[in-house]
Structure formats: structure tokens, C-alpha cells
Design an enzyme around this catalytic site. Structure first.
Site, PDB file in Angstrom:
ATOM      1  CE  LYS A   1      -4.198  -1.961   1.635  1.00  0.00           C
ATOM      2  NZ  LYS A   1      -5.278  -2.152   2.632  1.00  0.00           N
TER       3      LYS A   1
ATOM      4  NE  ARG B   1      -7.668  -8.901   0.624  1.00  0.00           N
ATOM      5  CZ  ARG B   1      -6.654  -7.425  -0.554  1.00  0.00           C
ATOM      6  NH1 ARG B   1      -6.075  -7.275  -0.358  1.00  0.00           N
ATOM      7  NH2 ARG B   1      -7.637  -7.721  -1.522  1.00  0.00           N
TER       8      ARG B   1
END
Length: 268
Positions: free
Chosen positions: A204, A244
């Protein structure tokens, strides 16, 4: 949880797994690398992404879901739409991973409740086009926890069994880079909400910002896996139920190390 985005526009791997055969081969590699769950997504949630039509999302997701289910793989479907969730559950999906936490589609809770499926409920405030305009908090950790509880209570009222709900604090969604770090640092506090916790930091932007070049250029998504592994190990050590990630092997190793480390501390 290994991620397979069957989208043309996801931020780190958009277009790589659009072909069903390529997606299946990739998912099988992630399982071989240690993934316990494969998370199939047909809608990009990167900042600024536009939404596909409902049928387009279904057409992207279902071929891979059905083939993985036939393999005996535990599949979650990353969707905010009740129609997609219902179709995927019929094709063998085991888990619904709703990044909107039920806010994007009023019918979602009913579909999940009727199926008796496990449900991952994430902190979310707005769709991708506007989500980074919604980063106002009095205290980011307190506010995220409160908003998660509000949606959790709505999910339970709609018939989803509490023991089937996992929570996700929504790293990267309606949060600045600094707010993401504040939420991660408070991982242990989220256990007080009484549900398993999923943490998703993989590749991210806040990692790209932390690892930026001297001139401020963000570290590219595909070069953020080492940072992902570090945050994943720390989250696992803090008791996260699920991590995840896009690249599984290093994180699976890091999670095992973190679990063993925690066992040693408990034994002292």
C-alpha cells in the site's frame, strides 16, 4: 490470505491475472507458497478507481471462484455488492470479504446471513473516488473502533452470527499515511472488540511513502514486499488472525516466526 485481483486496474498487479488460466495458475502458486485462503477480487479499490458494472464484476470473479472451489481451496471474495457475493457463494466461495463493511450495499448483510457465511467487515467511509477526502478523525483509533462496532452491531442485527464476523481496520482506506501507522500501532487494542482481526498492508501507498527515494519518489508497489513482510510479522505478533498479502511465501514464513516468538514469550 493470498490476493488474486482479476481486474485490469488494481494498483499493484492490475491486468496480470485477467486471463482465467493465468489467474488460476497464480492462485495455485499462492496456495503452494502457504496461503490458507485465496481472496478473489473483481473491483479495484485503489484511490480514484471507477467501479465496474455489476455483471462485469461477476463475470470476472466467478470463473476463478468455481475452479478454486473445485480444487478444494478455501476462497474469499472481495466485493461490496450483494449480487456478487450471492453469486460467488453459489459457486463455492466460503467467505465474503466486504471492504465497505456493509455500507456500500444495504442488501449485503441479508445475503451473508442467509448463507451462514463467514464475513470480514472492514472500516470504510466512502468509495475510492472520494475516500481520501474523508480522513477527518478526532482520534483515529477511537473513531475507527467506534465505526467498526456500529457496523458490527448492524450486521448482527441483520442475522449474521457474531462468531462468523472478523474485523479489518481498513489500512489505506480514508486514512492518511500517518493515520495508518497510528492504527497499526494499536493492533492489540482491536482485540478488545471481540472478533478475529484481519490486517492488510500489502504494497500500500503508505509503505511507498515511508520507503520513498531521497527525492520523494514513492517506492513502486512491486518493490514494497519487504515492508509488507515487516508489517505483517508485527501484526501477527500482535495477535492478528489473518494477514492479507499479494506475495505469500515471505509473509507466511514471517507469520510462523512471529507465532513461535509469541509462544516463547507466553512460556516465560
Amino acid at each position: 490470505m493470498g490476493v488474486v485481483n482479476v481486474t485490469p486496474d488494481s494498483f499493484s498487479d492490475g491486468g496480470r491475472w485477467v486471463d482465467p488460466d493465468a489467474a488460476l495458475a497464480h492462485a495455485r502458486r499462492l496456495v503452494a507458497d502457504g496461503a490458507d485462503i485465496i481472496d478473489v477480487g473483481g473491483e479495484s479499490t485503489r484511490p480514484g478507481a471507477t467501479r465496474p458494472r455489476v455483471q462485469e464484476e461477476i463475470d470476472r470473479v466467478l470463473p476463478l471462484v468455481s475452479r478454486l472451489a473445485a480444487d478444494g481451496t478455501r476462497v474469499s471474495v472481495d466485493t461490496m455488492r450483494a449480487e456478487v457475493a450471492e453469486a460467488a457463494l453459489r459457486q463455492g466461495a466460503a467467505v465474503i470479504n466486504d471492504v465497505s463493511g456493509g455500507r456500500a450495499d444495504d442488501a449485503m448483510f441479508g445475503v451473508v446471513a442467509a448463507a451462514g457465511a463467514p464475513y470480514i467487515l472492514m472500516h470504510w467511509r466512502a468509495h475510492s473516488v472520494t475516500m481520501q477526502q474523508r480522513t477527518e478523525y478526532v482520534d483515529v483509533v477511537d473513531d475507527v473502533m467506534r465505526e467498526l462496532v456500529e457496523q458490527r452491531d448492524r450486521a448482527v442485527a441483520a442475522g449474521i452470527a457474531p462468531e462468523r464476523i472478523a474485523l479489518d481496520p481498513g489500512i489505506g482506506f480514508s486514512k492518511t499515511a500517518e493515520q495508518n501507522w497510528d492504527v497499526l500501532a494499536a493492533t492489540e487494542r482491536f482485540h478488545g472488540l471481540g472478533h478475529p482481526l484481519l490486517v492488510a498492508t500489502s504494497r500500500k501507498r503508505f509503505l511507498g511513502a515511508l520507503l520513498a527515494a531521497d527525492d520523494g519518489t514513492l517506492r513502486p508497489p512491486l518493490e514494497r514486499d519487504d515492508g509488507t513482510t515487516a508489517t505483517s510479522a508485527l501484526a501477527a505478533a500482535a495477535g492478528a488472525w489473518c494477514i492479507r498479502v499479494h506475495s505469500v511465501r515471505a509473509t507466511a514464513d514471517a507469520v510462523r516466526v512471529a507465532q513461535r516468538w509469541a509462544q516463547g514469550q507466553e512460556a516465560r
